[in-house]
Design an enzyme around this catalytic site. Structure first.
Site, mmCIF file in Angstrom:
data_model
loop_
_atom_site.group_PDB
_atom_site.id
_atom_site.type_symbol
_atom_site.label_atom_id
_atom_site.label_comp_id
_atom_site.label_asym_id
_atom_site.label_seq_id
_atom_site.Cartn_x
_atom_site.Cartn_y
_atom_site.Cartn_z
ATOM 1 N N GLU A 1 -7.913 -10.283 0.979
ATOM 2 C CA GLU A 1 -7.667 -9.688 -0.068
ATOM 3 C C GLU A 1 -6.181 -9.851 -0.728
ATOM 4 O O GLU A 1 -5.468 -10.580 -0.124
ATOM 5 C CB GLU A 1 -7.467 -8.035 0.572
ATOM 6 N N HIS B 1 -3.604 -11.198 2.131
ATOM 7 C CA HIS B 1 -3.857 -11.207 3.683
ATOM 8 C C HIS B 1 -5.154 -11.103 3.851
ATOM 9 O O HIS B 1 -5.934 -10.984 2.922
ATOM 10 C CB HIS B 1 -3.100 -9.949 4.130
ATOM 11 N N HIS C 1 -15.777 -2.339 3.466
ATOM 12 C CA HIS C 1 -15.308 -3.188 4.691
ATOM 13 C C HIS C 1 -16.441 -3.266 5.837
ATOM 14 O O HIS C 1 -16.652 -4.299 6.467
ATOM 15 C CB HIS C 1 -14.264 -2.307 5.378
ATOM 16 N N HIS D 1 -0.814 -5.501 5.753
ATOM 17 C CA HIS D 1 -1.790 -5.591 4.585
ATOM 18 C C HIS D 1 -1.205 -5.700 3.277
ATOM 19 O O HIS D 1 -1.347 -5.016 2.334
ATOM 20 C CB HIS D 1 -2.869 -4.169 4.779
ATOM 21 N N ASP E 1 -7.946 -9.236 6.479
ATOM 22 C CA ASP E 1 -8.430 -7.932 7.189
ATOM 23 C C ASP E 1 -9.049 -8.544 8.718
ATOM 24 O O ASP E 1 -10.108 -9.232 8.767
ATOM 25 C CB ASP E 1 -9.482 -7.048 6.644
ATOM 26 N N TRP F 1 1.056 -1.246 -0.007
ATOM 27 C CA TRP F 1 0.261 0.081 -0.050
ATOM 28 C C TRP F 1 0.928 1.175 -0.064
ATOM 29 O O TRP F 1 1.730 1.275 0.705
ATOM 30 C CB TRP F 1 -0.720 0.116 1.271
ATOM 31 N N HIS G 1 -9.104 -3.776 12.116
ATOM 32 C CA HIS G 1 -8.291 -2.948 11.038
ATOM 33 C C HIS G 1 -9.296 -1.575 10.701
ATOM 34 O O HIS G 1 -8.626 -0.483 10.444
ATOM 35 C CB HIS G 1 -8.136 -3.686 9.542
HETATM 36 N N1 KYN Z 1 -2.178 -0.439 4.483
HETATM 37 C C1 KYN Z 1 -2.993 0.688 4.404
HETATM 38 C C2 KYN Z 1 -2.646 1.953 4.756
HETATM 39 C C3 KYN Z 1 -3.225 3.074 4.683
HETATM 40 C C4 KYN Z 1 -4.588 3.150 4.180
HETATM 41 C C5 KYN Z 1 -5.283 1.757 4.170
HETATM 42 C C6 KYN Z 1 -4.251 0.762 3.893
HETATM 43 C C7 KYN Z 1 -4.883 -0.721 3.678
HETATM 44 O O1 KYN Z 1 -4.542 -1.598 3.647
HETATM 45 C C8 KYN Z 1 -6.474 -0.591 3.321
HETATM 46 C C9 KYN Z 1 -6.921 -1.833 2.749
HETATM 47 N N2 KYN Z 1 -8.382 -1.692 2.293
HETATM 48 C C10 KYN Z 1 -6.680 -3.043 3.281
HETATM 49 O O2 KYN Z 1 -7.730 -3.318 4.005
HETATM 50 O O3 KYN Z 1 -5.989 -3.938 3.120
HETATM 51 ZN ZN ZN Z 2 -9.409 -4.364 3.417
HETATM 52 ZN ZN ZN Z 3 -5.961 -5.450 4.372
#
Ligand code: KYN
Ligand code: ZN
Ligand code: ZN
Length: 219
Positions: free
Chosen positions: A182, A63, A170, A59, A65, A29, A69
């Protein structure tokens, strides 16, 4: 006597790996902790063993959630029920969707499976983080819950738009008791019925966990 090739462990119906490899090139990310593996001890120095350590965002790659999270009161990785991540799964192909909604699944055979995996093909180059992904429509959560789905997996880094702060999918999924998986790799997986194994690690305080996800065709 068992026929050759049918013994346990040499079954023709093999487990298929649907996980991303984890190494320095895994696209994390943007801005989040990059993946690093290093040897804390080297066999040259210890005289006996290499001992590694990793540093990563939970993440990264394939992986799950944990509800924690996106919900401060939510369950941590260690609290997640093992049954959610082990058992029958249906893979549905939804290529070219702008968003993934009830209409995209109406023709699909969900059967009795409590686990639904969506192959979107919308993240073709996993060495780069995508600029855009088709989000899951929050309305899908209730539709899936009525059909007994408890796990939604997909080949994307999120179920919500990448810039979303509210994370409606989510939250809607969690509110309907549906867990999230994910970053799957499904390019080589035909739609159909499978057995899934994708257990999270027993991380006591964690908001997510990398998982080695695998499928085996149900025959
Ligand atoms: N790692 C992050 C850093 C900042 C903001 C979001 C994420 C996420 O990972 C969101 C993603 N929807 C997730 O659940 O994996
Ligand atoms: Zn997610
Ligand atoms: Zn995630």
């Amino acid at each position: 006597m068992e026929a050759k090739g049918r013994r346990a462990g040499v079954n023709a119906n093999k487990w298929i790996d649907i996980s991303q490899p984890l190494d320095e090139r895994t696209a994390g990310w943007p801005g989040d902790t990059p993946f690093v593996y290093e040897r804390a001890w080297r066999k040259e120095d210890t005289g006996s063993v290499n001992v590694g350590r990793i540093r990563m965002s939970l993440h990264t790659g394939t992986h799950i959630d944990a509800p924690y999270h996106f919900d401060d009161a939510g369950a941590k990785a260690i609290d997640l029920e093992l049954d959610v991540y082990l058992g029958e799964a249906v893979v549905v192909h939804v290529p070219g969707a702008r968003a993934i909604g009830i209409g995209d699944l109406s023709g699909a055979e969900l059967g009795q499976a409590a686990r639904l995996l969506l192959r979107t093909d919308a993240w073709p180059d996993r060495r780069a983080f995508p600029a855009w992904i088709p989000p899951v429509e929050p309305e899908l959560a209730a539709y899936l819950a009525v059909r007994g789905v408890r796990l939604l997996g997909l080949d994307l880094p999120s179920v919500d738009p990448l810039d979303s702060k509210e994370l409606p999918a989510h939250h809607a999924l969690a509110a309907h008791g549906i867990h999230i998986l994910e970053g799957l790799v499904l390019d080589h997986v035909e739609p159909g019925r499978y057995e899934l194994a994708a257990l999270p690690l027993p991380l006591a305080l964690a908001d997510g966990s990398p998982t080695r996800a695998a499928l085996r065709k149900l025959v």
